[in-house]
Design a protein around this motif. Sequence first.
Motif, PDB file in Angstrom:
ATOM      1  N   GLU A  15      48.816  -0.589  27.196  1.00  0.00           N
ATOM      2  CA  GLU A  15      49.835   0.675  27.809  1.00  0.00           C
ATOM      3  C   GLU A  15      49.242   1.764  27.480  1.00  0.00           C
ATOM      4  N   SER A  45      53.421   7.513  28.585  1.00  0.00           N
ATOM      5  CA  SER A  45      53.427   6.498  29.609  1.00  0.00           C
ATOM      6  C   SER A  45      53.951   5.087  28.899  1.00  0.00           C
ATOM      7  N   LYS A  47      57.721   5.558  28.838  1.00  0.00           N
ATOM      8  CA  LYS A  47      58.237   5.186  30.394  1.00  0.00           C
ATOM      9  C   LYS A  47      58.551   3.794  30.605  1.00  0.00           C
ATOM     10  N   VAL A  48      57.343   3.010  30.179  1.00  0.00           N
ATOM     11  CA  VAL A  48      57.277   1.564  30.613  1.00  0.00           C
ATOM     12  C   VAL A  48      58.488   0.827  29.865  1.00  0.00           C
ATOM     13  N   THR A  49      58.329   0.913  28.246  1.00  0.00           N
ATOM     14  CA  THR A  49      59.003   0.255  27.246  1.00  0.00           C
ATOM     15  C   THR A  49      60.537   0.474  27.495  1.00  0.00           C
TER      16      THR A  49
END
Length: 387
Positions: free
Chosen positions: A6, A109, A112-114
């Motif tokens: 990521e 980033s 945000k994803v996790t």
Amino acid sequence: MTATEEIKAGIDVFVEKSSRRLEEIWENPELAYEEHIAHDTMCAVLEENGFEVTRHAHGLDTSFEASFGSGGRLMIFCAEYDALPDIGHACGHNLIGVASLTAFLALASVLKVTGQPGRIRILGTPAEEHGGGKLDLLKAGAFEGADAALMSHPMPSHYYHDTHGVVGAAGARLVAKQSKLAEYRGRTAHSAANPWDGINALDAVVAGYNNVSLLRQQMNPTQRLHCAIIDAPKRTNIIAGQTSIAWQCRSPKMNDLQSLTERLCACLHAGALATGCELNLKDETAYSDLLINDTLCGLYQSHMTGYSQNILKVDPEYIQASSDFGDSRKKGVVTHHWSFTEAAGSDVAFQICLTVGKCLALCAWELLSDDSKYEAAVTDWKIARSE
Ligand SMILES: [Zn+2]
Ligand SMILES: [Zn+2]
């Protein structure tokens, strides 16, 4: 995707979108507290990447701040960007800014994803070379609530390569520093017609300087005393009525620094006494020595190894300047010299900075997501403070 993947993806987006703009910071070197182009450039890049930025943060014109995430612990990435008079980015602070910006964008980033709980902040920290912007920010409460603050510093890589066969060090033992400004006041007179009516403030500076030169041979080799004459006479036919000289003392630990500073002050007072001048001795910025955190150094070292960059966990020697990871492999490159200015603007340095930023992001990620690693870092910090 793993956190590492990521982070890599986050960086690629950043590089594509904004990295070239950051070259403007190197191209337009600015002095402490006057880093307006650097401030605006860093803020613009953050905004381009969708972050809300507080410009001119914490009462400092050239500081800024942006945050991301919620809950959990708070990690701060410090971004420096000030340069030196005449020799530009000879300490590579443009690269510190790039690395910290990279770290912030990459980790944002991932968060945000996790959806991992945790808060990250990038803090623009101006004026490292002169004045001590981080001390201003500390006083203004900019570090309140932080669980860790991370930063890197470039060094010429031959510095470590020659002695240890590696390209940098995760932990560097930086020495404590105290600055003093000595202002001498005498009395002007004609240098030829009636010099005996004068009280020579230039002689006071010179006498103080010579006293320090004598002191140097009795100092520990790990200590330093160095100066710049700030206010010197411009005319030969006037006995100087006013002069000033700035001194810096450096010593590995605060305690030794205090006794060295007292010895310096005695030398400067003696200059005043010998010439009959008045001395106004002002305390300027003091920097504490840097404590080593074994856990954090270990984390950073292992991530750098993951990017095929071999570094020391901790530099065993005290270094009399700045910390962390270097750029050019060219010999003869030293900080606070044109050679380093050139290296700090190179593509190689920029690329290494992106790697450094990724590794800072990975360290912060572990501190946010792994309780045992965070607790170990806190324990190390407590031990280091009590020593
Ligand atoms: Zn410097
Ligand atoms: Zn520096």
